[in-house]
Scaffold this motif. Structure first.
Motif, PDB file in Angstrom:
ATOM      1  N   LEU A 158       0.788  -1.243  -0.037  1.00  0.00           N
ATOM      2  CA  LEU A 158       0.099  -0.007  -0.014  1.00  0.00           C
ATOM      3  C   LEU A 158       0.821   1.267   0.069  1.00  0.00           C
ATOM      4  O   LEU A 158       0.411   2.315  -0.351  1.00  0.00           O
ATOM      5  CB  LEU A 158      -0.977   0.024   1.102  1.00  0.00           C
ATOM      6  N   PHE A 159       2.055   1.338   0.251  1.00  0.00           N
ATOM      7  CA  PHE A 159       2.998   2.351  -0.007  1.00  0.00           C
ATOM      8  C   PHE A 159       2.958   2.582  -1.357  1.00  0.00           C
ATOM      9  O   PHE A 159       2.897   3.990  -1.583  1.00  0.00           O
ATOM     10  CB  PHE A 159       4.571   1.935   0.219  1.00  0.00           C
ATOM     11  N   PRO A 165      -7.977   3.934   2.454  1.00  0.00           N
ATOM     12  CA  PRO A 165      -7.503   4.878   3.625  1.00  0.00           C
ATOM     13  C   PRO A 165      -6.900   4.082   4.872  1.00  0.00           C
ATOM     14  O   PRO A 165      -7.704   4.339   6.052  1.00  0.00           O
ATOM     15  CB  PRO A 165      -8.681   5.867   4.148  1.00  0.00           C
ATOM     16  N   TYR A 166      -5.860   3.461   4.738  1.00  0.00           N
ATOM     17  CA  TYR A 166      -5.293   2.603   6.081  1.00  0.00           C
ATOM     18  C   TYR A 166      -4.230   3.545   6.552  1.00  0.00           C
ATOM     19  O   TYR A 166      -3.231   2.944   6.576  1.00  0.00           O
ATOM     20  CB  TYR A 166      -4.843   1.135   5.756  1.00  0.00           C
ATOM     21  N   HIS A 167      -4.431   4.575   6.876  1.00  0.00           N
ATOM     22  CA  HIS A 167      -3.218   5.704   7.283  1.00  0.00           C
ATOM     23  C   HIS A 167      -2.574   5.306   8.133  1.00  0.00           C
ATOM     24  O   HIS A 167      -1.308   5.349   8.170  1.00  0.00           O
ATOM     25  CB  HIS A 167      -3.987   7.090   7.387  1.00  0.00           C
ATOM     26  N   ASP A 168      -3.096   4.860   9.260  1.00  0.00           N
ATOM     27  CA  ASP A 168      -2.339   4.387  10.459  1.00  0.00           C
ATOM     28  C   ASP A 168      -1.760   3.276  10.163  1.00  0.00           C
ATOM     29  O   ASP A 168      -0.315   3.026  10.534  1.00  0.00           O
ATOM     30  CB  ASP A 168      -3.323   4.155  11.780  1.00  0.00           C
ATOM     31  N   THR A 172       2.624   3.158   9.911  1.00  0.00           N
ATOM     32  CA  THR A 172       3.538   2.214  10.791  1.00  0.00           C
ATOM     33  C   THR A 172       4.256   1.294   9.848  1.00  0.00           C
ATOM     34  O   THR A 172       5.544   0.978  10.454  1.00  0.00           O
ATOM     35  CB  THR A 172       2.608   1.666  11.812  1.00  0.00           C
ATOM     36  N   LYS A 173       3.856   0.856   8.952  1.00  0.00           N
ATOM     37  CA  LYS A 173       4.552  -0.448   8.261  1.00  0.00           C
ATOM     38  C   LYS A 173       5.774   0.440   7.211  1.00  0.00           C
ATOM     39  O   LYS A 173       6.662  -0.182   7.095  1.00  0.00           O
ATOM     40  CB  LYS A 173       3.491  -1.080   7.169  1.00  0.00           C
ATOM     41  N   LEU A 260       1.146  -6.708  -9.191  1.00  0.00           N
ATOM     42  CA  LEU A 260       0.334  -5.364  -9.358  1.00  0.00           C
ATOM     43  C   LEU A 260       1.031  -3.980  -9.044  1.00  0.00           C
ATOM     44  O   LEU A 260       0.745  -3.245  -9.979  1.00  0.00           O
ATOM     45  CB  LEU A 260      -0.509  -5.345  -8.059  1.00  0.00           C
ATOM     46  N   VAL A 261       1.851  -3.905  -8.290  1.00  0.00           N
ATOM     47  CA  VAL A 261       2.780  -2.712  -8.322  1.00  0.00           C
ATOM     48  C   VAL A 261       4.288  -3.060  -8.593  1.00  0.00           C
ATOM     49  O   VAL A 261       4.752  -4.278  -8.157  1.00  0.00           O
ATOM     50  CB  VAL A 261       2.432  -2.030  -6.751  1.00  0.00           C
ATOM     51  N   LYS A 262       5.104  -2.056  -8.511  1.00  0.00           N
ATOM     52  CA  LYS A 262       6.489  -2.207  -9.240  1.00  0.00           C
ATOM     53  C   LYS A 262       7.192  -1.589  -8.172  1.00  0.00           C
ATOM     54  O   LYS A 262       7.097  -0.395  -8.350  1.00  0.00           O
ATOM     55  CB  LYS A 262       6.840  -1.911 -10.655  1.00  0.00           C
ATOM     56  N   GLY A 263       8.337  -2.120  -7.398  1.00  0.00           N
ATOM     57  CA  GLY A 263       9.407  -1.414  -6.910  1.00  0.00           C
ATOM     58  C   GLY A 263       8.890  -1.048  -5.560  1.00  0.00           C
ATOM     59  O   GLY A 263       7.760  -0.844  -5.225  1.00  0.00           O
TER      60      GLY A 263
END
Length: 263
Positions: A158-159, A165-168, A172-173, A260-263
């Protein structure tokens, strides 16, 4: 004449004692089982999932030990390592920081920017940053005595793909990823590697069980593999970072989400 073994060969998966925090259900159970299937001895940590932990441990009675502990409590963390040393004769030198305390993967139920509170951030920091740090600190004496250690932190994609909206949670991750890289630099000279494995939505765990089928289908369609990653597939990547094959790898974040996402 026998060929001398290298340090890496002396720490094959079947020779390792592994602690999996939150190792009794969902992704944690898949990781625990993968190590057990590979011949390792596994300390299955749990907080509330006693029945699941005991059931998994009973399938591997000679190599699994289920122990309750809240990894946010440093005294209980030390108790985990004491229990492993008493049961297995040595402390774990491979640690998987998987536990996720009191978090619901439901975007509609998470606070948006205007409502995000300091208490929410602090609660996730305690579970996703301070707890792994305490586990690593408790593991260091055994790793140093062995001249070997494998630390594997569980992160998130999720970065790179902040679609909920998992902001917290993501904040922290992200902090845990930073510590993964700085700890890798600090501990590498002692033969201890520190890496992260990051997944996305998994099909299916307790945390993702309420996810609508159309969401799974949409994610699958967006990946090169046209599928949603399973807990077992992510567990395979965790084993790689504990395997001698990864002895030259540290400070890395491996994303396991079907591309799904790269890098």
């Amino acid at each position: 004449m026998t060929t001398p073994t290298t340090p890496a060969e002396q720490h094959a998966l079947a020779d390792q004692i592994v602690l999996v925090t939150g190792g009794a259900r969902g992704l944690g159970a898949a990781i625990s089982r993968a190590f057990l299937d590979a011949g390792a001895r596994v300390l299955i940590n749990y907080r509330t999932s006693a029945e699941s932990a005991q059931a998994l441990g009973e399938q591997f009675p000679e190599r699994a030990l289920a122990v309750a502990a809240d990894v946010r409590d440093p005294e209980q963390v030390r108790g985990l390592f004491d229990a492993a040393a008493e049961h297995f004769g040595a402390a774990p030198t491979t640690v998987v920081n998987n536990a996720l305390v009191d978090f619901v993967f439901n975007g509609d139920a998470r606070s948006k920017v205007a409502d995000l509170s300091a208490d929410e951030l602090a609660a996730q920091f305690a579970g996703s940053v301070q707890a792994p740090v305490q586990v690593i600190q408790a593991a260091l004496p055994g790793m140093r005595a062995a001249g070997f250690g494998r630390i594997i932190n569980i992160g998130t994609n999720l970065f790179q793909h902040p679609v909920v909206p998992y902001h917290d949670y993501t904040a922290t991750k992200a902090a845990l990823l930073s510590l993964t890289r700085t700890f890798a630099d600090d501990l590498g000279c002692e033969g201890i590697t520190v890496n992260m494995v990051s997944g996305g939505l998994l099909r299916t765990t307790d945390a993702s069980a309420a996810t609508p089928e159309e969401v799974f289908d949409g994610i699958a369609a967006a990946t090169p593999l046209r599928t949603v990653t399973t807990p077992e597939q992510l567990a395979d990547a965790v084993l790689f970072f504990a395997h001698p094959w990864s002895r030259g790898v540290t400070g890395q974040n491996l994303i396991v989400d079907g591309g799904l996402v790269k890098g």
